[in-house]
Design an enzyme around this catalytic site. Structure first.
Site, PDB file in Angstrom:
ATOM      1  N   ASP A  29       0.845  -1.190   0.000  1.00  0.00           N
ATOM      2  CA  ASP A  29       0.000   0.000   0.000  1.00  0.00           C
ATOM      3  C   ASP A  29       0.887   1.249   0.000  1.00  0.00           C
ATOM      4  O   ASP A  29       1.902   1.306   0.694  1.00  0.00           O
ATOM      5  CB  ASP A  29      -0.910  -0.002   1.246  1.00  0.00           C
ATOM      6  CG  ASP A  29      -2.063   0.981   1.120  1.00  0.00           C
ATOM      7  OD1 ASP A  29      -3.214   0.528   1.075  1.00  0.00           O
ATOM      8  OD2 ASP A  29      -1.798   2.204   1.054  1.00  0.00           O
ATOM      9  N   ASN A  84     -12.907  -2.951   2.837  1.00  0.00           N
ATOM     10  CA  ASN A  84     -13.915  -1.907   2.996  1.00  0.00           C
ATOM     11  C   ASN A  84     -14.858  -1.958   1.800  1.00  0.00           C
ATOM     12  O   ASN A  84     -14.410  -1.943   0.661  1.00  0.00           O
ATOM     13  CB  ASN A  84     -13.234  -0.538   3.083  1.00  0.00           C
ATOM     14  CG  ASN A  84     -12.297  -0.443   4.271  1.00  0.00           C
ATOM     15  OD1 ASN A  84     -12.584  -0.972   5.341  1.00  0.00           O
ATOM     16  ND2 ASN A  84     -11.156   0.212   4.079  1.00  0.00           N
ATOM     17  N   GLY A  90     -15.375   3.229   4.143  1.00  0.00           N
ATOM     18  CA  GLY A  90     -13.977   3.619   3.917  1.00  0.00           C
ATOM     19  C   GLY A  90     -13.404   3.214   2.578  1.00  0.00           C
ATOM     20  O   GLY A  90     -12.215   3.415   2.341  1.00  0.00           O
ATOM     21  N   GLN A  91     -14.240   2.639   1.705  1.00  0.00           N
ATOM     22  CA  GLN A  91     -13.702   2.231   0.399  1.00  0.00           C
ATOM     23  C   GLN A  91     -13.433   3.469  -0.459  1.00  0.00           C
ATOM     24  O   GLN A  91     -14.309   4.317  -0.645  1.00  0.00           O
ATOM     25  CB  GLN A  91     -14.672   1.295  -0.333  1.00  0.00           C
ATOM     26  CG  GLN A  91     -14.070   0.731  -1.623  1.00  0.00           C
ATOM     27  CD  GLN A  91     -14.968  -0.291  -2.315  1.00  0.00           C
ATOM     28  OE1 GLN A  91     -16.120  -0.514  -1.923  1.00  0.00           O
ATOM     29  NE2 GLN A  91     -14.434  -0.926  -3.350  1.00  0.00           N
ATOM     30  N   SER A  92     -12.212   3.579  -0.959  1.00  0.00           N
ATOM     31  CA  SER A  92     -11.860   4.714  -1.823  1.00  0.00           C
ATOM     32  C   SER A  92     -11.435   4.266  -3.210  1.00  0.00           C
ATOM     33  O   SER A  92     -11.445   5.075  -4.143  1.00  0.00           O
ATOM     34  CB  SER A  92     -10.759   5.559  -1.172  1.00  0.00           C
ATOM     35  OG  SER A  92      -9.583   4.798  -1.010  1.00  0.00           O
ATOM     36  N   HIS A  97     -10.430  -5.117  -2.989  1.00  0.00           N
ATOM     37  CA  HIS A  97      -9.101  -5.340  -2.419  1.00  0.00           C
ATOM     38  C   HIS A  97      -9.243  -5.656  -0.945  1.00  0.00           C
ATOM     39  O   HIS A  97     -10.155  -5.176  -0.273  1.00  0.00           O
ATOM     40  CB  HIS A  97      -8.192  -4.128  -2.621  1.00  0.00           C
ATOM     41  CG  HIS A  97      -8.785  -2.841  -2.135  1.00  0.00           C
ATOM     42  ND1 HIS A  97      -9.721  -2.137  -2.858  1.00  0.00           N
ATOM     43  CD2 HIS A  97      -8.584  -2.153  -0.981  1.00  0.00           C
ATOM     44  CE1 HIS A  97     -10.059  -1.054  -2.173  1.00  0.00           C
ATOM     45  NE2 HIS A  97      -9.401  -1.045  -1.031  1.00  0.00           N
ATOM     46  N   HIS A  99      -7.060  -5.468   2.558  1.00  0.00           N
ATOM     47  CA  HIS A  99      -5.875  -4.959   3.240  1.00  0.00           C
ATOM     48  C   HIS A  99      -5.309  -6.098   4.098  1.00  0.00           C
ATOM     49  O   HIS A  99      -6.045  -6.702   4.885  1.00  0.00           O
ATOM     50  CB  HIS A  99      -6.238  -3.795   4.154  1.00  0.00           C
ATOM     51  CG  HIS A  99      -6.829  -2.613   3.446  1.00  0.00           C
ATOM     52  ND1 HIS A  99      -6.101  -1.492   3.126  1.00  0.00           N
ATOM     53  CD2 HIS A  99      -8.084  -2.379   2.992  1.00  0.00           C
ATOM     54  CE1 HIS A  99      -6.881  -0.613   2.522  1.00  0.00           C
ATOM     55  NE2 HIS A  99      -8.099  -1.125   2.418  1.00  0.00           N
TER      56      HIS A  99
END
Ligand code: AMP
Length: 111
Positions: A29, A84, A90-92, A97, A99
């Site tokens: 990341d 997320n 919180g998904q951007s 994906h 974490h």
């Protein structure tokens, strides 16, 4: 499709790859939240877990196997994997994906 993780998956955008198999790719990341912070993605575009199809079963399973393989490769016994789903969670980046976080203590329940 203008998806940063698709571009990483096909090599168009550079990343620090730590693991790859036929269905998944894992890379560091850019903005790590723990000493080890790796993102595991399916190579094919799935927007989020909500958009996964029944036919994605093998790919979704492969993500967990990738997490296991990464943990073994890096000799990590304690870690958290989290995905997320949706902006409020919180998904951007809207390419599924997970974490993979390790190297420090994590709160439970999460904030
Ligand atoms: P989320 O907010 O759960 O969607 O997570 C997206 C993650 O992708 C964030 O932790 C970002 O730091 C990370 N990220 C975004 N762009 C890149 C990139 N090009 N390479 C590596 N990580 C990225």
């Amino acid at each position: 499709m203008d998806c940063i993780f698709c571009k990483i998956a096909c090599g168009e955008v550079k990343s620090r790859i730590v693991y790859e198999d036929d269905k998944t790719l894992a890379f560091e990341d850019l903005n790590p939240q723990a000493p080890t912070h790796i993102l595991i993605i399916p190579k094919n575009h799935i927007e989020s877990i909500l958009e996964a199809k029944d036919s994605d079963l093998q790919t979704i399973g492969a993500i967990n196997i990738a997490a296991r393989n990464i943990a073994k490769k890096l000799n990590i016994s304690d870690f958290r994997i989290v995905s997320n789903c949706g902006k409020k969670a919180g998904q951007s980046v809207f390419h599924l994906h997970y974490h993979f976080l390790a190297g420090r203590r994590f709160l439970w329940p999460p904030g």
